[in-house]
Design a protein around this motif. Structure first.
Motif, mmCIF file in Angstrom:
data_model
loop_
_atom_site.group_PDB
_atom_site.id
_atom_site.type_symbol
_atom_site.label_atom_id
_atom_site.label_comp_id
_atom_site.label_asym_id
_atom_site.label_seq_id
_atom_site.Cartn_x
_atom_site.Cartn_y
_atom_site.Cartn_z
ATOM 1 N N ARG A 210 61.387 48.233 70.567
ATOM 2 C CA ARG A 210 61.244 47.660 69.227
ATOM 3 C C ARG A 210 61.557 48.656 68.110
ATOM 4 N N ILE A 211 61.800 49.898 68.454
ATOM 5 C CA ILE A 211 62.043 50.926 67.432
ATOM 6 C C ILE A 211 63.394 50.708 66.759
ATOM 7 N N ARG A 212 63.386 50.801 65.436
ATOM 8 C CA ARG A 212 64.629 50.785 64.673
ATOM 9 C C ARG A 212 64.957 52.238 64.317
ATOM 10 N N HIS A 213 65.802 52.839 65.128
ATOM 11 C CA HIS A 213 66.103 54.260 64.936
ATOM 12 C C HIS A 213 66.918 54.480 63.662
ATOM 13 N N PRO A 214 66.584 55.513 62.877
ATOM 14 C CA PRO A 214 67.289 55.753 61.610
ATOM 15 C C PRO A 214 68.644 56.435 61.773
ATOM 16 N N ALA A 215 68.935 56.929 62.969
ATOM 17 C CA ALA A 215 70.207 57.610 63.238
ATOM 18 C C ALA A 215 70.435 57.598 64.747
ATOM 19 N N ARG A 216 71.562 58.146 65.178
ATOM 20 C CA ARG A 216 71.862 58.183 66.612
ATOM 21 C C ARG A 216 70.886 59.108 67.329
ATOM 22 N N VAL A 217 70.316 58.614 68.427
ATOM 23 C CA VAL A 217 69.361 59.398 69.202
ATOM 24 C C VAL A 217 70.090 60.463 70.010
ATOM 25 N N ALA A 218 69.684 61.717 69.829
ATOM 26 C CA ALA A 218 70.253 62.814 70.611
ATOM 27 C C ALA A 218 69.504 62.984 71.931
ATOM 28 N N GLU A 219 68.162 62.850 71.888
ATOM 29 C CA GLU A 219 67.378 62.940 73.117
ATOM 30 C C GLU A 219 65.974 62.394 72.886
ATOM 31 N N ARG A 220 65.388 61.917 73.963
ATOM 32 C CA ARG A 220 63.976 61.535 73.983
ATOM 33 C C ARG A 220 63.221 62.783 74.420
ATOM 34 N N VAL A 221 62.518 63.427 73.477
ATOM 35 C CA VAL A 221 61.968 64.759 73.699
ATOM 36 C C VAL A 221 60.734 64.718 74.592
ATOM 37 N N TRP A 222 59.866 63.766 74.349
ATOM 38 C CA TRP A 222 58.575 63.753 75.046
ATOM 39 C C TRP A 222 57.956 62.380 74.913
ATOM 40 N N ALA A 223 57.205 61.969 75.938
ATOM 41 C CA ALA A 223 56.480 60.700 75.875
ATOM 42 C C ALA A 223 55.165 60.847 76.621
ATOM 43 N N SER A 224 54.167 60.081 76.209
ATOM 44 C CA SER A 224 52.861 60.143 76.840
ATOM 45 C C SER A 224 52.104 58.858 76.530
ATOM 46 N N ASP A 225 51.012 58.646 77.232
ATOM 47 C CA ASP A 225 50.111 57.551 76.894
ATOM 48 C C ASP A 225 48.681 58.029 77.117
ATOM 49 N N PHE A 226 47.734 57.398 76.431
ATOM 50 C CA PHE A 226 46.353 57.862 76.498
ATOM 51 C C PHE A 226 45.421 56.752 76.041
ATOM 52 N N ARG A 227 44.179 56.852 76.466
ATOM 53 C CA ARG A 227 43.134 55.976 75.956
ATOM 54 C C ARG A 227 42.328 56.738 74.914
ATOM 55 N N ILE A 228 41.901 56.032 73.900
ATOM 56 C CA ILE A 228 41.150 56.664 72.825
ATOM 57 C C ILE A 228 39.663 56.580 73.111
ATOM 58 N N HIS A 229 39.005 57.712 73.005
ATOM 59 C CA HIS A 229 37.555 57.801 73.166
ATOM 60 C C HIS A 229 36.923 58.188 71.838
ATOM 61 N N PHE A 230 35.746 57.660 71.596
ATOM 62 C CA PHE A 230 34.917 58.097 70.471
ATOM 63 C C PHE A 230 33.640 58.685 71.064
ATOM 64 N N ARG A 231 33.536 60.001 71.029
ATOM 65 C CA ARG A 231 32.370 60.676 71.604
ATOM 66 C C ARG A 231 31.982 61.853 70.714
ATOM 67 N N ARG A 232 30.695 62.170 70.694
ATOM 68 C CA ARG A 232 30.256 63.400 70.042
ATOM 69 C C ARG A 232 29.091 63.980 70.833
ATOM 70 N N ALA A 233 29.025 65.281 70.847
ATOM 71 C CA ALA A 233 27.952 65.962 71.564
ATOM 72 C C ALA A 233 26.605 65.613 70.943
ATOM 73 N N SER A 234 25.610 65.463 71.790
ATOM 74 C CA SER A 234 24.262 65.165 71.277
ATOM 75 C C SER A 234 23.706 66.328 70.468
ATOM 76 N N GLU A 235 24.195 67.537 70.742
ATOM 77 C CA GLU A 235 23.843 68.731 69.978
ATOM 78 C C GLU A 235 25.109 69.572 69.824
ATOM 79 N N MET A 236 25.289 70.192 68.672
ATOM 80 C CA MET A 236 26.436 71.073 68.487
ATOM 81 C C MET A 236 26.082 72.526 68.748
ATOM 82 N N ALA A 237 24.826 72.781 69.018
ATOM 83 C CA ALA A 237 24.383 74.140 69.344
ATOM 84 C C ALA A 237 23.124 74.051 70.183
ATOM 85 N N ARG A 238 23.010 74.980 71.095
ATOM 86 C CA ARG A 238 21.775 75.132 71.864
ATOM 87 C C ARG A 238 21.579 76.623 72.089
ATOM 88 N N GLY A 239 20.495 77.154 71.509
ATOM 89 C CA GLY A 239 20.283 78.595 71.599
ATOM 90 C C GLY A 239 21.412 79.327 70.907
#
Length: 375
Positions: A235-264
């Protein structure tokens, strides 16, 4: 013991750990910094791109900001499009202060700039060095390190900083929980290099209702596309001629935070303490902010205040990124229709637009008191 003579170990030599080392080193400390990888993030695989105005202010005393501005691409506009309809066009250069809201530079470049400045203080990461254990008594952290050649070292430290990512060994070793949730859908990204330079001054989100494709610059001839759609590349409308596909990845998004940011005397920073959506480009910036605050507090002998000072900022950013992600990942047709009507209306309200820019700039967290005139 004088604060400058305390032994400090930083686990993780990503942007957060390197910033912590640099902020400590320029204040007279000599921290050790270790990382399990062989070197900084590969330039072709840099996940984090955005550097906000708050980060530029924080890195200005170390002069890293000067180097970033020489290499980065300035984002002047943020656009949201649905079909052929422009829902929003926000000028990101109108924020107060010396920096525009957002610059773009691949994380690998940012890390190399931090490494260069850190070398001025004769501090260098010990690569391929793994933190295996941290003692269960965080008031007197004893750490076991294993190097690539198999040799093992056990040493006591006055302070240990866990900047070792979402799967932090340091966090797990001292028993700090990391609660949160993952989104049901995956996100996909791909970087394309073009045969000629392209316009790089804007970030654009195209809403397909449902689904989206975001586009942002990496360099003058590379664009990154990020999407909720598995077939987004077709679906991408490329703005110019593609020279190379440099990198691709996929991931799931997590929302997490430590219960404490410091201990001792063990402190967490960056992804070891919080992870969230890339919406708003806050991840690396928030980690750098953690590191700068921690470096200052340690030098002031006030590190016990770290968790109380940083947790509100973490909560603010997690809430903001969750709201932005929900806005762009909608699937319900009625909710999508309401969003497409509401967004243009709200962004015509100056106070709402400025509040949005305030957050994108990183100015919605506490101003650093050690930098004169910081917003």
């Amino acid at each position: 013991m004088a604060s400058g003579h305390r032994s400090i170990l930083i686990a993780g030599a990503g942007a957060t750990g390197l910033t912590a080392a640099l902020e400590l080193a320029r204040r007279g400390h000599v921290p050790r910094i270790v990382d399990s990888d062989a070197g900084p993030v590969p330039l072709a695989e840099s996940r984090a791109l955005g550097i906000n105005a708050r980060t530029l202010a924080l890195l200005s005393p170390s002069r890293v900001t000067d180097a970033i501005l020489q290499e980065a691409q300035r984002i002047a506009h943020f656009r949201i499009v649905s079909g052929n309809r422009l829902l929003a066009d926000v000028d990101t250069t109108t924020v107060p202060g010396p920096y525009s809201a957002m610059q773009v530079l691949a994380q690998g470049h940012t890390e190399r700039l931090l490494l260069g400045k850190l070398s001025d203080f004769e501090v260098a990461p010990e690569w391929q060095t793994v933190v295996e254990t941290v003692s269960h008594d965080p008031s007197k952290p004893r750490v076991t390190l294993r190097r690539a050649d198999g040799s093992v070292e056990t040493a006591d430290f006055d302070i240990v900083i866990g900047a070792d990512g979402a799967h932090s060994t340091v966090r797990k070793a001292v028993g700090i929980d990391f609660p949160g949730q993952a989104l049901e859908s995956s996100f996909y990204l791909a970087d394309f290099r073009y045969a000629e330079p392209i316009g790089t001054g804007s970030v654009e989100i195209n809403l397909f209702d449902p689904g989206m494709i975001g586009c942002l610059p990496v360099t003058r001839d590379v664009l990154r596309y990020i999407s909720t759609l598995p077939d987004f590349e077709s679906r991408i409308r490329h703005p110019a001629r593609v020279a190379e596909r440099v990198w691709a990845s996929d991931f799931r998004i997590h929302f997490r935070r430590a219960s404490e940011m410091a201990r001792g005397n063990v402190f967490l920073a960056g992804d070891a303490a919080h992870i969230h959506s890339p919406a708003g480009a806050r991840g690396m910036n928030l980690g750098i902010e953690d590191a700068c605050w921690l470096g200052w507090l340690i030098s002031e002998g006030r590190e016990r205040e770290y968790a109380a000072l940083r947790m509100p900022a973490v909560q603010t950013v997690l809430k903001q990124t969750h709201q932005l992600t929900s806005l762009i990942a909608m699937k319900n047709p009625m909710a999508i229709a309401v969003r497409n009507l509401a967004v243009p209306f709200l962004l015509r309200i100056p106070a709402f637009r400025q509040k949005l820019l305030h957050g994108v700039s990183g100015y919605d967290t506490q101003s650093p008191p050690w930098i004169a005139g910081a917003l």
